[in-house]
Design an enzyme around this catalytic site. Sequence first.
Site, mmCIF file in Angstrom:
data_model
loop_
_atom_site.group_PDB
_atom_site.id
_atom_site.type_symbol
_atom_site.label_atom_id
_atom_site.label_comp_id
_atom_site.label_asym_id
_atom_site.label_seq_id
_atom_site.Cartn_x
_atom_site.Cartn_y
_atom_site.Cartn_z
ATOM 1 N N GLU A 95 0.801 -1.226 0.000
ATOM 2 C CA GLU A 95 0.000 0.000 0.000
ATOM 3 C C GLU A 95 0.832 1.274 0.000
ATOM 4 O OE1 GLU A 95 -2.667 -0.519 3.301
ATOM 5 O OE2 GLU A 95 -4.116 -1.603 2.068
ATOM 6 N N GLU A 126 7.118 -22.015 8.508
ATOM 7 C CA GLU A 126 7.521 -21.070 9.540
ATOM 8 C C GLU A 126 8.432 -21.697 10.587
ATOM 9 O OE1 GLU A 126 4.288 -20.864 13.006
ATOM 10 O OE2 GLU A 126 3.479 -20.200 11.084
#
EC number: 4.2.1.126
Length: 314
Positions: A95, A126
Amino acid sequence: MTLPPAVPGPSALPADPRRTEAVDPGHADLDRLGVQALVQVLADDQRAAVEAVRAAAPALARAVEAALPRLADGGRLVYLGAGTSGRLGILDATELTPTFSWPPERALGLIAGGEGAIRQAVEGAEDDPALGEADLRAVGVGPGDVVIAVAASGTTPYVLGAARAARAAGALTVGLANNPGTPLLAACECPVLLDTGPEVISGSTRLKAGTAQKIALNTLSSALMVRLGKVYGNLMVDVRASNSKLAARALHLTRHATGAGEAEARAALDAAGGHVKTALVMLRLDLGAPEAEARLAAAGGHARTALGEGLEEG
């Protein structure tokens, strides 16, 4: 015959020092609530996210101050995380370009499991610190960069491996975690604790822990962009009119900042290639686009400085 309780009590669960993993004792009957009460409980619990970020404001301010020199010198923002935390980092990185015209090559998002993990969980990714280190090294992180490592638990191996590799490479490391005293906070130069506590749905850190991360990332990156001259007053003047919605927004911002009429503001924006900040300087100082651009460049991109208004510290 005595049956075990439908929902195990605290004594039935192994001890875990991470508050985000604790079972909230106040919501053992969550699944019995009516829709109105259920929605109210979930919404009310989100208020803790705001309070956690408010408490972390001094730490976020220190991170902004530490990051500014590197970014002003051309450094990159590199976000890294796993699962929800990784997706929130990628969202914040993405963004920055439409909002502040931040170059996309200077806002990278790394997530455990790669791009496929943005939409679908990649099991086990992860858990590998070496994978985090490898992903970090693959993008060539160095002393000029700012790495923002995000993990609700504060113990995610992928994030820890990447954060430690970033610090070893000389990058500034900012760590966001939702549990105090965790390895991620210890591994980063700028630790930011977002202490949101147990979740209404136990262990689901996409809830208020994720909300706190989103608010903190918004706060951190927006503060950086303001201090880097991407805002004039509270106007988003580094936006470029790349679609009809942004064109209308750019016209509104230009008129608001200059008092110009619609036709005059539109003409300035056209000459400025849709760049609000350039049009602003053009109209306020009665300059052509090349002169306005040169003046902004000499002012380090700060519209106030280009206009001769100066910047105030506070």
